[in-house]
Scaffold this active site. Structure first.
Site, PDB file in Angstrom:
ATOM      1  N   ASN A   9       0.869  -1.183   0.000  1.00 61.69           N
ATOM      2  CA  ASN A   9       0.000   0.000   0.000  1.00 61.69           C
ATOM      3  C   ASN A   9       0.906   1.232   0.000  1.00 61.69           C
ATOM      4  O   ASN A   9       1.478   1.588   1.020  1.00 61.69           O
ATOM      5  CB  ASN A   9      -0.887  -0.042   1.255  1.00 61.69           C
ATOM      6  CG  ASN A   9      -1.670   1.235   1.451  1.00 61.69           C
ATOM      7  OD1 ASN A   9      -1.779   2.063   0.535  1.00 61.69           O
ATOM      8  ND2 ASN A   9      -2.230   1.408   2.638  1.00 61.69           N
ATOM      9  N   TRP A  10       1.015   1.852  -1.160  1.00 62.97           N
ATOM     10  CA  TRP A  10       1.956   2.981  -1.300  1.00 62.97           C
ATOM     11  C   TRP A  10       1.436   4.256  -0.640  1.00 62.97           C
ATOM     12  O   TRP A  10       2.179   5.212  -0.491  1.00 62.97           O
ATOM     13  CB  TRP A  10       2.205   3.266  -2.780  1.00 62.97           C
ATOM     14  CG  TRP A  10       2.967   2.201  -3.506  1.00 62.97           C
ATOM     15  CD1 TRP A  10       3.222   0.919  -3.102  1.00 62.97           C
ATOM     16  CD2 TRP A  10       3.584   2.340  -4.793  1.00 62.97           C
ATOM     17  NE1 TRP A  10       3.954   0.260  -4.049  1.00 62.97           N
ATOM     18  CE2 TRP A  10       4.190   1.101  -5.099  1.00 62.97           C
ATOM     19  CE3 TRP A  10       3.678   3.382  -5.716  1.00 62.97           C
ATOM     20  CZ2 TRP A  10       4.884   0.888  -6.287  1.00 62.97           C
ATOM     21  CZ3 TRP A  10       4.365   3.164  -6.908  1.00 62.97           C
ATOM     22  CH2 TRP A  10       4.964   1.932  -7.186  1.00 62.97           C
ATOM     23  N   LYS A  11       0.170   4.291  -0.323  1.00 64.48           N
ATOM     24  CA  LYS A  11      -0.459   5.503   0.233  1.00 64.48           C
ATOM     25  C   LYS A  11      -0.202   6.692  -0.708  1.00 64.48           C
ATOM     26  O   LYS A  11      -0.086   6.489  -1.913  1.00 64.48           O
ATOM     27  CB  LYS A  11       0.040   5.756   1.658  1.00 64.48           C
ATOM     28  CG  LYS A  11      -0.067   4.491   2.507  1.00 64.48           C
ATOM     29  CD  LYS A  11       0.097   4.714   3.976  1.00 64.48           C
ATOM     30  CE  LYS A  11      -0.035   3.371   4.685  1.00 64.48           C
ATOM     31  NZ  LYS A  11      -0.004   3.475   6.124  1.00 64.48           N
ATOM     32  N   HIS A 102      -9.351   1.072   4.974  1.00 62.64           N
ATOM     33  CA  HIS A 102      -8.080   1.337   5.656  1.00 62.64           C
ATOM     34  C   HIS A 102      -8.329   2.318   6.804  1.00 62.64           C
ATOM     35  O   HIS A 102      -9.147   3.236   6.663  1.00 62.64           O
ATOM     36  CB  HIS A 102      -7.055   1.896   4.669  1.00 62.64           C
ATOM     37  CG  HIS A 102      -5.681   1.932   5.254  1.00 62.64           C
ATOM     38  ND1 HIS A 102      -5.276   2.926   6.105  1.00 62.64           N
ATOM     39  CD2 HIS A 102      -4.632   1.072   5.139  1.00 62.64           C
ATOM     40  CE1 HIS A 102      -4.035   2.676   6.492  1.00 62.64           C
ATOM     41  NE2 HIS A 102      -3.620   1.559   5.927  1.00 62.64           N
ATOM     42  N   GLU A 104      -6.783   4.789   7.794  1.00 64.31           N
ATOM     43  CA  GLU A 104      -6.597   6.213   7.434  1.00 64.31           C
ATOM     44  C   GLU A 104      -7.843   6.757   6.728  1.00 64.31           C
ATOM     45  O   GLU A 104      -8.189   7.924   6.879  1.00 64.31           O
ATOM     46  CB  GLU A 104      -5.339   6.364   6.561  1.00 64.31           C
ATOM     47  CG  GLU A 104      -4.077   6.182   7.399  1.00 64.31           C
ATOM     48  CD  GLU A 104      -2.881   5.615   6.660  1.00 64.31           C
ATOM     49  OE1 GLU A 104      -2.854   5.665   5.409  1.00 64.31           O
ATOM     50  OE2 GLU A 104      -1.969   5.107   7.335  1.00 64.31           O
ATOM     51  N   GLU A 174      -5.282  -4.959  10.591  1.00 69.58           N
ATOM     52  CA  GLU A 174      -4.281  -3.916  10.784  1.00 69.58           C
ATOM     53  C   GLU A 174      -4.549  -3.177  12.092  1.00 69.58           C
ATOM     54  O   GLU A 174      -5.357  -2.231  12.111  1.00 69.58           O
ATOM     55  CB  GLU A 174      -4.329  -2.916   9.624  1.00 69.58           C
ATOM     56  CG  GLU A 174      -4.029  -3.534   8.276  1.00 69.58           C
ATOM     57  CD  GLU A 174      -3.447  -2.487   7.324  1.00 69.58           C
ATOM     58  OE1 GLU A 174      -2.317  -2.679   6.877  1.00 69.58           O
ATOM     59  OE2 GLU A 174      -4.123  -1.482   7.057  1.00 69.58           O
ATOM     60  N   GLY A 180       2.426   2.428  10.678  1.00 67.03           N
ATOM     61  CA  GLY A 180       3.352   3.547  10.515  1.00 67.03           C
ATOM     62  C   GLY A 180       4.040   3.980  11.800  1.00 67.03           C
ATOM     63  O   GLY A 180       4.661   5.036  11.843  1.00 67.03           O
ATOM     64  N   SER A 220       3.496  -1.874  10.411  1.00 69.29           N
ATOM     65  CA  SER A 220       4.946  -1.916  10.652  1.00 69.29           C
ATOM     66  C   SER A 220       5.559  -3.284  10.374  1.00 69.29           C
ATOM     67  O   SER A 220       6.488  -3.715  11.056  1.00 69.29           O
ATOM     68  CB  SER A 220       5.265  -1.456  12.073  1.00 69.29           C
ATOM     69  OG  SER A 220       4.878  -0.097  12.242  1.00 69.29           O
ATOM     70  N   GLY A 241       2.926  -1.050   4.235  1.00 68.76           N
ATOM     71  CA  GLY A 241       2.942   0.373   3.905  1.00 68.76           C
ATOM     72  C   GLY A 241       4.365   0.832   3.621  1.00 68.76           C
ATOM     73  O   GLY A 241       4.901   0.630   2.534  1.00 68.76           O
ATOM     74  N   GLY A 242       5.002   1.445   4.614  1.00 67.38           N
ATOM     75  CA  GLY A 242       6.326   2.043   4.452  1.00 67.38           C
ATOM     76  C   GLY A 242       7.339   1.158   3.732  1.00 67.38           C
ATOM     77  O   GLY A 242       8.029   1.609   2.807  1.00 67.38           O
TER      78      GLY A 242
END
Ligand code: PGA
Length: 259
Positions: A9-11, A102, A104, A174, A180, A220, A241-242
């Site tokens: 997930n590149w956001k 998600h 976010e 999640e 994150g 994470s 993610g990251g």
């Protein structure tokens, strides 16, 4: 045998050129490590920003392992919704998956269970596959309400679908406190919740569907902790993610599935 998946997930990261470079790099590195990846059982999903969906689909067209996904879609079919992207538009880019729910999106865009249920519905109607996210916030875990919270998130949304639709859904657990933050759920915490979710699926649908549902862990997850997280019987991969923004790390996470 249920499918294992590592999804990136590149956001809201990467412009068009940077995104193309990252995708090319990931393809190259996956090909180099092909002997370590069981492509019959493991799928890779890249979820870049909307502007890259079509190009990403083109670049991965000949690749049997990689599919493309969007990070969100509108709950409406089409029309006067300025700035929105419909499921049909996503489908027309060649993408196959859409991440829905998600944390976010829930937090910053106030998406509630009702909206999320509609989004899953429209995603399925357009022959796309939803990756449905659930997970508790820190205060809910600290007060011991995490199971109750996740149960409600599922009951109010994806558990309302019929069996043949539910079977198309990938679930992603999640925990919000792990997203994150660099604080990962322990392998035991992940397994405990994944097992709980699988039991809920069994009770709500049946044993066969529960055994076939792919349940991803997200929060994470990185190249260092992926092996341990993925070694749990009910953890079928990760939503990353990251660490999905670095080709080396992301491909190492993909290779962790087989260990
Ligand atoms: P993270 O994000 O890996 O950066 O924690 C996971 C996610 O938001 O899906």
């Amino acid at each position: 045998m249920r499918k294992k998946i590592v999804a990136g997930n590149w956001k809201m990261n990467m412009d068009f050129d940077e995104g193309i470079k990252l995708i090319e790099n990931i393809i190259l590195k996956i090909n180099l490590k092909a002997s370590l990846i069981n492509t019959n059982e493991t799928g890779v999903i890249l979820a870049p920003p909307f502007i890259l969906l079509q190009k990403a689909s083109e670049l991965c067209l000949d690749n049997q392992t990689i599919s493309i996904g969007a990070q969100n879609c509108s709950q409406h079919e089409k029309g006067a919704y300025t700035g929105e992207i419909s499921a049909a538009m996503i489908k027309s880019t060649g993408a196959n998956y859409v991440i829905i729910g998600h944390s976010e999106r829930r937090k910053y865009f106030h998406e509630n269970d009702e909206t999320l249920g509609k989004k899953v519905e429209i995603v399925l109607e357009n022959n796309l596959l939803p990756i449905f996210c659930c997970g508790e916030v820190l205060s809910e875990r600290e007060s011991g309400r995490h199971f109750e919270v996740v149960k409600k998130q599922l009951e109010e949304t994806i558990f309302k679908f019929k069996k043949n639709d539910f079977q198309k859904i990938v679930v992603a657990y999640e925990p919000v406190w792990a997203i994150g933050t660099g604080v990962t759920a322990s392998p035991e915490q992940a397994q405990e919740m994944h097992k709980f979710i699988r039991e809920l699926i069994r009770n709500n649908f049946d044993k066969e569907i529960a055994e076939q549902t792919t349940i991803l862990y997200g929060g994470s997850c990185n190249a260092k902790n992926a092996v341990q997280l993925f070694s749990n019987p009910d953890v079928d991969g990760g939503l990353i993610g990251g660490a999905s923004l670095k080709a080396d790390d992301f491909v190492e996470i993909i290779c962790s599935i087989e260990n």
